[in-house]
Motif scaffolding. Structure first.
Motif, PDB file in Angstrom:
ATOM      1  N   UNK A   1       0.833  -1.207   0.000  1.00 40.22           N
ATOM      2  CA  UNK A   1       0.000   0.000   0.000  1.00 40.22           C
ATOM      3  C   UNK A   1       0.864   1.253   0.000  1.00 40.22           C
ATOM      4  N   UNK A   2       1.931   1.244   0.803  1.00 37.75           N
ATOM      5  CA  UNK A   2       2.830   2.414   0.869  1.00 37.75           C
ATOM      6  C   UNK A   2       3.530   2.637  -0.471  1.00 37.75           C
ATOM      7  N   UNK A   3       4.040   1.540  -1.058  1.00 37.09           N
ATOM      8  CA  UNK A   3       4.740   1.663  -2.353  1.00 37.09           C
ATOM      9  C   UNK A   3       3.800   2.253  -3.405  1.00 37.09           C
ATOM     10  N   UNK A   4       2.538   1.781  -3.379  1.00 33.91           N
ATOM     11  CA  UNK A   4       1.554   2.262  -4.350  1.00 33.91           C
ATOM     12  C   UNK A   4       1.245   3.735  -4.106  1.00 33.91           C
ATOM     13  N   UNK A   5       1.052   4.093  -2.844  1.00 34.80           N
ATOM     14  CA  UNK A   5       0.727   5.488  -2.524  1.00 34.80           C
ATOM     15  C   UNK A   5       1.869   6.410  -2.943  1.00 34.80           C
ATOM     16  N   UNK A   6       3.113   5.972  -2.697  1.00 35.86           N
ATOM     17  CA  UNK A   6       4.266   6.799  -3.078  1.00 35.86           C
ATOM     18  C   UNK A   6       4.334   6.994  -4.594  1.00 35.86           C
ATOM     19  N   UNK A   7       4.066   5.903  -5.322  1.00 34.20           N
ATOM     20  CA  UNK A   7       4.198   5.961  -6.785  1.00 34.20           C
ATOM     21  C   UNK A   7       3.078   6.770  -7.427  1.00 34.20           C
ATOM     22  N   UNK A   8       1.977   6.964  -6.704  1.00 37.61           N
ATOM     23  CA  UNK A   8       0.811   7.606  -7.333  1.00 37.61           C
ATOM     24  C   UNK A   8       0.454   8.936  -6.667  1.00 37.61           C
ATOM     25  N   UNK A   9       1.424   9.553  -5.971  1.00 39.42           N
ATOM     26  CA  UNK A   9       1.154  10.870  -5.367  1.00 39.42           C
ATOM     27  C   UNK A   9       0.715  11.842  -6.449  1.00 39.42           C
ATOM     28  N   UNK A  10      -0.302  12.641  -6.163  1.00 40.70           N
ATOM     29  CA  UNK A  10      -0.836  13.550  -7.185  1.00 40.70           C
ATOM     30  C   UNK A  10      -0.303  14.982  -7.052  1.00 40.70           C
TER      31      UNK A  10
END
Ligand SMILES: Cc1cc2nc3c(=O)[nH]c(=O)nc-3n(C[C@H](O)[C@H](O)[C@H](O)COP(=O)(O)OP(=O)(O)OC[C@H]3O[C@@H](n4cnc5c(N)ncnc54)[C@H](O)[C@@H]3O)c2cc1C
Length: 494
Positions: A345-354
């Motif tokens: 979840x953290x990796x995904x959130x980091x990669x998709x910061x808007x």
């Protein structure tokens, strides 16, 4: 022979489960409602720890021969490289990510299961079951509508995200569906010159793009393509859309062709609270699903199978008392599943910061952090699942020798020259200790659950007792054989 275990689902997790149980001499039946195994590449990576665990049954070579070794992963933010994580320096016989389409992984697992005399019963569906304290009564339905009632001591649900076993237990799959759309494309790609045989992730202002090599010239492309505005599933992407994302977010000059699989998907993050209810167990996607970031889903599920199978085998063969051992499956694997959920979840959130301010901060911090070898090492051991351990398990006794390495709960390191293959039909604990007259007494007393010979210790001052799945159960000082004896007596319920 009457089956002792019904394995529901012949995906990678059910196959691993059936293979391991069979290796330990447990009669199984394995059913799958589908007519054939998947032809989709889905999970692409077999990580180092999964391969190490396969080695214990002598299983990994066919996979290594069929797969493609990737030895590093990179993250770029624009033209800047913020991370280069090497896997080839890891202390393991498999210092790489083995890229192998899930369809091939399943094909090879099935071949090994067949070689052990077990066939998957296809087009057989578990429709319902009743779990009593001493047995399970399962109703199985064939494609022609025929029903069979089967009574077995144990039931294992490896039946994927929509698990009938989980539903039958009335367990909640706690979590949510992320409100963003993703595309996936298995394609041929031309023009990738830098690090073409490594995993490359691009953090772009508009979202993430990841390229995974599958074999020379062939890649998995994954990208998030914005917020999911409706409840409706996004149509699968066209090749032109994939090309447009590559042009916008990639390094430039990439040309995509020959699509093998184009799909869109949404990320679910869900987990059950308990992996076990009495004589029924859940493993794999039936118990946990999460973001594909880090490629952990299938590997985590297969390792659920490695964890449960040796415990069930010892219980089934009447060599240990069942409660603590079987309950430790739930405690250990639920903790691992929870951590994978958080990390992915953290990796995904980091990669998709808007927000561009957050993106700049992320790029800056990541660039700094990945400049440190300790951070790169942590990332490498997490990805490869070599860092998984069970320090808080009821099976782990830390004692006074917490400083000795490997510590209680940690993985026993394997040098390339000492790959383990568990011998015989029952799983066994292993002693790492210097030769000592007292060792023979302990080995003799626990010969049914202990390997007959000592292995060389990691230092001369301690004795290590390792579990059948290669994690340290306890470490004691040289000569403290009574502690080893006490541990094994407790496990065996004597
Ligand atoms: C697009 C995509 C990309 C992915 N990428 C990755 C990746 O890179 N790395 C990674 O680790 N994971 C990845 N995954 C996840 C991975 O595919 C799953 O984690 C993996 O398939 C889980 O295996 P499983 O055996 O638990 O379940 P499944 O593979 O879902 O198998 C379950 C089986 O149970 C059968 N079944 C269901 N109900 C019944 C019933 N009632 N009776 C009999 N049979 C039944 C089904 O037919 C099925 O064959 C990806 C998944 C997708 C969809």
């Amino acid at each position: 022979m009457e089956p002792a275990v019904l394995v529901v689902g012949a995906g990678p997790v059910g196959l691993t489960m059936a293979l391991e149980l069979t290796r330990f001499g447990i009669p199984v039946r394995i059913i799958d409602k589908a007519a054939a195994r998947t032809d989709k590449s889905k999970a692409l990576v077999l990580w180092s720890r999964t391969l190490e665990l396969m080695d214990r049954g002598g299983h990994s070579q066919a996979f290594v021969d069929a797969g493609f070794k990737v030895t590093a992963a990179n993250i770029y933010a624009g033209a800047r490289q913020v991370a280069h994580v090497r896997l080839d320096e890891l202390q393991t016989p498999h210092p790489y990510a083995l890229m192998l389409p899930q369809s091939d992984t399943e094909r090879l697992l099935e071949a090994q299961l067949n070689a052990r005399g077990v066939k998957i019963e296809r087009q057989v569906e578990l429709t319902r079951f009743v779990a009593d304290t001493d047995q399970i009564t399962a109703t199985l339905q064939s494609a022609d509508g025929r029903e069979e009632t089967l009574t077995v001591p144990w039931l294992i649900g490896c039946d994927g995200a929509h698990s009938a076993v989980r539903h039958g237990l009335g367990m909640e799959f706690v979590g949510n569906t992320m409100l963003s759309d993703w595309i996936l494309a298995d394609v041929h790609l031309h023009g990738l010159t830098d690090n073409a045989n490594e995993v490359n992730t691009f953090w772009h202002a508009d979202g993430a793009l990841a390229l995974f090599p599958i074999s020379p010239g062939r890649y998995r492309v994954i990208a998030d393509v914005g917020d999911a505005l409706t409840g409706q599933r996004r149509p699968d992407p066209t090749l032109e859309e994939v090309q447009a994302v590559l042009d916008q977010r990639g390094p430039g000059g990439l040309v995509v062709s020959s699509p093998i699989w184009l799909a869109s998907f949404r990320i679910n993050e869900r987990k059950v609270a308990d992996y076990r209810a009495g004589r029924v167990f859940l493993a794999g996607d039936a118990a946990h699903i999460h973001s594909p970031a880090g490629g952990q889903g299938m590997n985590t599920g297969m390792q659920d199978a490695f964890n449960l199978s040796w415990k069930l085998a010892l219980v089934h063969h009447g060599l240990v008392s069942d409660e603590p051992l079987l309950e430790s499956y739930n405690i250990e694997r639920s903790a691992v599943g929870q951590q994978v959920l958080i990390d992915a979840g953290r990796l995904t959130a980091l990669a998709t910061l808007r927000s561009s301010a957050w993106q700049q901060l992320r790029n800056h911090v990541a660039s700094f952090a990945f400049g440190m070898s300790a951070v790169r090492q942590t990332m490498a051991t997490k990805l490869t699942e070599l860092s998984i351990g069970y320090p808080h398990s009821p099976l782990t006794i830390v004692g006074k020798h917490g400083h000795a390495k490997p510590a209680a709960g940690e993985r026993v390191p394997i040098s390339s020259s000492s790959t383990l293959t568990t011998q015989g039909a029952t799983p066994r604990f292993v002693l790492y200790a210097a030769r000592d007259p007292q060792s023979a007494d302990v080995i003799g007393r626990h010969s049914k659950v202990l390997e007959p010979a000592l292995r060389p210790p990691f230092d001369e001052d301690h004795i290590w007792l390792a579990r059948p799945d290669g994690y340290v159960a306890t470490v004691v000082a040289k000569g403290e054989w009574d502690q080893v004896d006490r541990y094994l007596s407790l496990i065996c319920g004597q």
